[in-house]
Write a protein that holds these residues in place. Sequence first.
Motif, mmCIF file in Angstrom:
data_model
loop_
_atom_site.group_PDB
_atom_site.id
_atom_site.type_symbol
_atom_site.label_atom_id
_atom_site.label_comp_id
_atom_site.label_asym_id
_atom_site.label_seq_id
_atom_site.Cartn_x
_atom_site.Cartn_y
_atom_site.Cartn_z
ATOM 1 N N HIS A 20 0.885 -1.267 0.141
ATOM 2 C CA HIS A 20 0.052 -0.017 -0.066
ATOM 3 C C HIS A 20 0.823 1.245 -0.086
ATOM 4 O O HIS A 20 0.377 2.447 0.258
ATOM 5 C CB HIS A 20 -1.013 -0.003 1.153
ATOM 6 C CG HIS A 20 -2.345 -0.960 0.896
ATOM 7 N ND1 HIS A 20 -1.971 -2.176 1.371
ATOM 8 C CD2 HIS A 20 -3.496 -0.973 0.657
ATOM 9 C CE1 HIS A 20 -3.283 -2.601 1.279
ATOM 10 N NE2 HIS A 20 -4.049 -2.233 0.839
ATOM 11 N N THR B 144 -13.639 -1.150 -0.563
ATOM 12 C CA THR B 144 -12.511 -1.412 -1.532
ATOM 13 C C THR B 144 -12.986 -2.222 -2.797
ATOM 14 O O THR B 144 -14.010 -2.932 -2.616
ATOM 15 C CB THR B 144 -11.354 -1.980 -0.887
ATOM 16 O OG1 THR B 144 -11.564 -3.269 -0.497
ATOM 17 C CG2 THR B 144 -10.629 -0.993 0.183
ATOM 18 N N LEU C 137 -10.961 -4.656 -6.095
ATOM 19 C CA LEU C 137 -9.569 -5.133 -6.397
ATOM 20 C C LEU C 137 -9.832 -5.528 -8.080
ATOM 21 O O LEU C 137 -10.435 -6.211 -8.701
ATOM 22 C CB LEU C 137 -9.256 -6.407 -5.752
ATOM 23 C CG LEU C 137 -7.902 -7.249 -6.212
ATOM 24 C CD1 LEU C 137 -6.724 -6.061 -5.697
ATOM 25 C CD2 LEU C 137 -7.665 -8.384 -5.415
ATOM 26 N N VAL D 244 -7.952 -6.665 -10.987
ATOM 27 C CA VAL D 244 -6.881 -7.878 -11.280
ATOM 28 C C VAL D 244 -6.704 -7.864 -12.847
ATOM 29 O O VAL D 244 -7.500 -8.153 -13.792
ATOM 30 C CB VAL D 244 -7.295 -9.241 -10.990
ATOM 31 C CG1 VAL D 244 -6.100 -10.064 -11.150
ATOM 32 C CG2 VAL D 244 -7.606 -9.226 -9.564
ATOM 33 N N THR E 175 -3.012 0.120 -4.327
ATOM 34 C CA THR E 175 -1.815 -0.923 -4.570
ATOM 35 C C THR E 175 -1.704 -0.936 -6.248
ATOM 36 O O THR E 175 -2.727 -0.724 -6.767
ATOM 37 C CB THR E 175 -2.039 -2.065 -4.024
ATOM 38 O OG1 THR E 175 -3.080 -2.786 -4.852
ATOM 39 C CG2 THR E 175 -2.458 -2.248 -2.624
ATOM 40 N N PHE F 199 -2.144 -6.290 -9.544
ATOM 41 C CA PHE F 199 -3.178 -6.327 -8.441
ATOM 42 C C PHE F 199 -3.440 -4.803 -8.185
ATOM 43 O O PHE F 199 -2.624 -4.354 -7.296
ATOM 44 C CB PHE F 199 -2.871 -7.122 -7.253
ATOM 45 C CG PHE F 199 -3.024 -8.427 -7.477
ATOM 46 C CD1 PHE F 199 -3.084 -9.145 -8.809
ATOM 47 C CD2 PHE F 199 -3.029 -9.527 -6.230
ATOM 48 C CE1 PHE F 199 -3.121 -10.666 -8.976
ATOM 49 C CE2 PHE F 199 -3.020 -10.752 -6.410
ATOM 50 C CZ PHE F 199 -3.301 -11.239 -7.787
ATOM 51 N N CYS F 200 -4.641 -4.014 -8.470
ATOM 52 C CA CYS F 200 -4.847 -2.689 -8.272
ATOM 53 C C CYS F 200 -5.798 -2.782 -7.185
ATOM 54 O O CYS F 200 -7.055 -2.797 -7.570
ATOM 55 C CB CYS F 200 -5.162 -2.043 -9.410
ATOM 56 S SG CYS F 200 -3.405 -1.959 -10.682
ATOM 57 N N GLU F 201 -5.740 -2.278 -5.978
ATOM 58 C CA GLU F 201 -6.773 -2.164 -5.069
ATOM 59 C C GLU F 201 -7.171 -0.867 -5.170
ATOM 60 O O GLU F 201 -6.462 0.316 -5.324
ATOM 61 C CB GLU F 201 -6.080 -2.587 -3.657
ATOM 62 C CG GLU F 201 -7.525 -2.420 -2.648
ATOM 63 C CD GLU F 201 -6.970 -2.670 -1.026
ATOM 64 O OE1 GLU F 201 -6.761 -3.948 -0.767
ATOM 65 O OE2 GLU F 201 -6.492 -1.854 -0.581
ATOM 66 N N THR F 202 -8.348 -0.516 -5.107
ATOM 67 C CA THR F 202 -9.006 0.831 -5.007
ATOM 68 C C THR F 202 -9.961 1.111 -3.841
ATOM 69 O O THR F 202 -10.462 0.128 -3.344
ATOM 70 C CB THR F 202 -9.769 1.154 -6.428
ATOM 71 O OG1 THR F 202 -10.955 0.412 -6.509
ATOM 72 C CG2 THR F 202 -8.871 0.946 -7.785
ATOM 73 N N ALA G 190 -11.938 1.161 -10.165
ATOM 74 C CA ALA G 190 -11.550 0.118 -10.680
ATOM 75 C C ALA G 190 -11.692 0.055 -12.201
ATOM 76 O O ALA G 190 -10.944 -0.409 -12.980
ATOM 77 C CB ALA G 190 -11.583 -1.233 -9.997
ATOM 78 N N ALA H 102 -10.989 -11.372 -2.836
ATOM 79 C CA ALA H 102 -9.635 -10.666 -2.813
ATOM 80 C C ALA H 102 -8.790 -11.298 -1.928
ATOM 81 O O ALA H 102 -7.633 -11.306 -2.396
ATOM 82 C CB ALA H 102 -10.148 -9.256 -2.202
ATOM 83 N N TRP I 27 -4.852 -12.160 -2.864
ATOM 84 C CA TRP I 27 -3.838 -11.605 -2.147
ATOM 85 C C TRP I 27 -2.935 -12.452 -1.400
ATOM 86 O O TRP I 27 -1.379 -12.203 -1.255
ATOM 87 C CB TRP I 27 -4.196 -10.626 -1.071
ATOM 88 C CG TRP I 27 -4.354 -9.233 -1.613
ATOM 89 C CD1 TRP I 27 -5.782 -8.500 -1.503
ATOM 90 C CD2 TRP I 27 -3.656 -8.129 -2.186
ATOM 91 N NE1 TRP I 27 -5.498 -7.427 -2.184
ATOM 92 C CE2 TRP I 27 -4.427 -6.993 -2.486
ATOM 93 C CE3 TRP I 27 -2.177 -8.318 -2.524
ATOM 94 C CZ2 TRP I 27 -3.594 -6.125 -3.357
ATOM 95 C CZ3 TRP I 27 -1.699 -7.292 -3.110
ATOM 96 C CH2 TRP I 27 -2.280 -6.212 -3.675
#
Length: 997
Positions: free
Chosen positions: A155, A261, A263, A265, A288, A324-327, A339, A362, A366
């Motif tokens: 993060h 949140t 994710l 992908v 992320t 992997f983009c966490e919003t 996302a 998620a 992870w």
Amino acid sequence: MALPEHGEEQAGSVAVAEQQLPLRTDLTTLAAYVSDASIYRRKPHAVLEPRNVDEIRQGIALARQNNWPITGRGGGTSVAGNAIGEGLIIDTSRYFNQILEVDAERRVARVQPGVICDQLRDAAAEFGLTYGPDPSTHARCTIGGMVGNNACGSHSVAWGTAADNLVSMWVMLDDGREIELTPDGCSDPTIDAKLRDLRDNNLAMLRTELGRFPRQVSGYGLHYLLPEKGFDVARAFVGSEGTCGIITELTVTLVEKPRATALAVLAFPTVFDAAAASAGLRLPGVYTIEGMGSDLLGALRSKPGQQDAGRELPASETAGGWLFCETGADTREEAEGIAAALVAGLDGNLAASDIVLGAAEARALWRIREASAGIVTRLPDGGEAWPGWEDSAVPPEHLAEYLRDLYALMDESGLRGIPFGHFGEGCVHLRLSFDLYSDEGVAAYRRFMERAADIVAGYGGSLSGEHGDGRARSELLHKVFSKQAMRAFREFKTIFDPSGRFNPGVLVDPDAIDDRIRPGKAQRANELIPVHALSRDNGSFVAAVNRCVGVGACRSDVGSMCPSFQATGDEVHSTRGRARVLSEMLRGETIADGWRSTEVKDALDLCLSCKACSSECPVNVDMATYKSEFLNRFYHRRLRPMAHYTMGWLPLLMRYMHKVPGVIRLANAVLSVRWIEEVVKRLGGIEPKRRMIAFAPQTMTSWFRKRGAVSADTDGALKSVGSALLTGRGTVEPQRTVMLWPDTFSNFNSPAVGIAAVEVLEALGYNVIIPKKDVCCGLTWHSTGQLEQTKRVLTATLDALEPAIAANIPIVGLEPSCTVMLADECPELLPNDQRAKHLAKLMVTLAEIVDNHDGPWPFGQLDVPAVTQVHCHQEAKGSYDADASVLEKVGVCNDVVGAGCCGLAGNFGFEPGHFEISQTLAERELFPKIRGRADDTLVLADGFSCRTQVSQGTGVEAQHLAQVLRSALDAPTRPDAEASAKPAADGDGCCGGICGG
């Protein structure tokens, strides 16, 4: 005595004597601390586990008296050799680990340096806050260690590095003084003035060479001393890797967690495409940007039981890389919208994508990324991969080109590795197939490191992106920094540590990168051919021990591994600590007695052989097997502890007792007299605080053979069954013959379990048979390290089972430890006996048969809640999925104990000296849940040890699944009986809401 306040002058006022301190100098402890998660080895003189600041002061004074160097250590997960040293190790993780204050209004926390990252995050979560840095080791790394190495985590795109999340700290110097470092200076006027001079003499260099991109972590953070940074001495100290003093207290910032949140992908054709896209994703609301390649997925799938891992990834079979983009946002819709915008912006570059909103889904994704540091230490073909060039970083816009150059250098050097990491910030983690056992291989290691450093320098990058330079990269700092910068680094250390006592060999006056590498040729001095095949390690005990690279998953309080560490907090009693001690035994330097070493025996003594490490460790270290191998060698032609005879040979003892009429009843009657029981325990080497187990008057096998049923005709059944086949592991065709395995405990101690299983299987339409001859899996001999006898027992068992094996008859195991022994250990102990491999494929659990049954459903609905203790061997080497499914089908609302081993662990809990830790483990969760349950709540445990622990610890008699299913045969059937045999749909309660679920 009141403790001194921060900064109170104590130098010279403390009477220093080793006996006054909790100082550990025994060889077992020193061996456990020779390494961290790096490839380097340093044997310390002593280890101090301080409980307060005054003990740290005394420890420093003692080191000064003895002219020892001092190394601070937290979780010991440093991959660059930062947390090892030859003098005094000050380990703050065990006792100096209190959260002193969480101020939600100011969003800060005061902590001692040994506080675990997740410990702080959990405390802050109560206020909707968290601690921003979250490396993959967040369940065991300490805040002090994170600050020492300037850790970051996934993060950091949003919340930055450890330096970005620090307010102030207290540090103890070599003379015993505590000083405070703050955002605007140092409490010591002399040090403050010298730091200002250092800054003023290097302004241009500090502005041009340091702080150029977020992950430039190498060297000292002197740019924080600049006027525009406010002369932030505290942040300048971050990343000093213990070379300037010992941190005694930290004040860190807390950040607000997003309320919702999502994710995203993102799958790309190649890992280079993923790297190229990552820099452009640093947008508001993106927390992320983590990257990995398909080679990481391949490595994960090479692990036992992980063949289908990662199937949930988009384009899991065709993509070359993923991000992997966490919003995050205030609402789920907003987070999903951010996302979706990321996906839309990359539409032409993506191979596929998915947006994950569910927390469980998620989390599963992870776990792949967080296990990477361990996964990549073993390549898909089983080859070893090592840290060293571990976490280099370049400006994110250059990441794709850097990765291409890195892969090219790997190809040219004949090395294999699996890059992954924080792509959004240009940081790449990499472990490589260096040959660290030969002089030629070590020379090749040096050549690669030097050339890789040149490549990074060419991109204006950093040798370290978050883990510090340590012994792995400090020697190479001159390649990325000017001579002026190097002089400034030396001056900075000297200002705080003029004697050079703190962590020498790191950053300033560095050790050579190839100095005292841990694997090396010397590690094979005491290698012997093991009894187990160790097929995953090519028969090498050294290679098996070297599976442990020190990532420290065994030091976590979460999950099942490692129970003895969770009870004691002692590094020696972690899986990693034991692996280090075994490694030192193989070297024959620190521990000179080899396989006869009492130090190694002491380190292994509290290993419960629960097998949790064999599955939960990212590299599948199997300490239970290593312990058996060691005990086998240690006691070769030696008198063993009496407990090894009484419990190791218990199956044979009980079998002979049953052959003499009246002996069992007499034994039970005699042992019911307490003073006689105590005498028998003393003579038998049994823990005095334990109660003896009872022997059943009639065995399950004798009950079965006296029934007069057709199913008792084993020979006839074998002839008629012909080629009965499994349709897959755990799936048996209905209306077939199955063999019930009469394990020692179900046969001699709990025959009601076996009888219930027979009745359940017959109700399902199966023809049940049992072995005609006496059989045993050899578990009790194996767990006590009597391996030659184990092999003899298993060979005799295979002889007895040969007709059933040849007929492919499924063999139903009731005792999880015995089932695992036959399925996993037997082929390793008898690798050349094809019957062992065949038997392993035929082993099936009762739950698997019932869960896959597609004939008439004979069970009613119990509609009861239950507390269930899953046997540790089943959890580690099998699966509880079928059991959970079956219980749901018969209306049992199941509350599974999540703490792992019950604490008894077969012979372990009955051996002298183990009672307290056995009870401590049960009191983590098992006993409290049983005591706090409602009156109508069942207690379930398939393991005889687990049921014994529950009975002796709470007075409650736990049931086996077979007994629960036998009760369900008599339970009322709902009108929708067929539907009840299927798992509940989403949203349905498992028991009609009777447990409030």
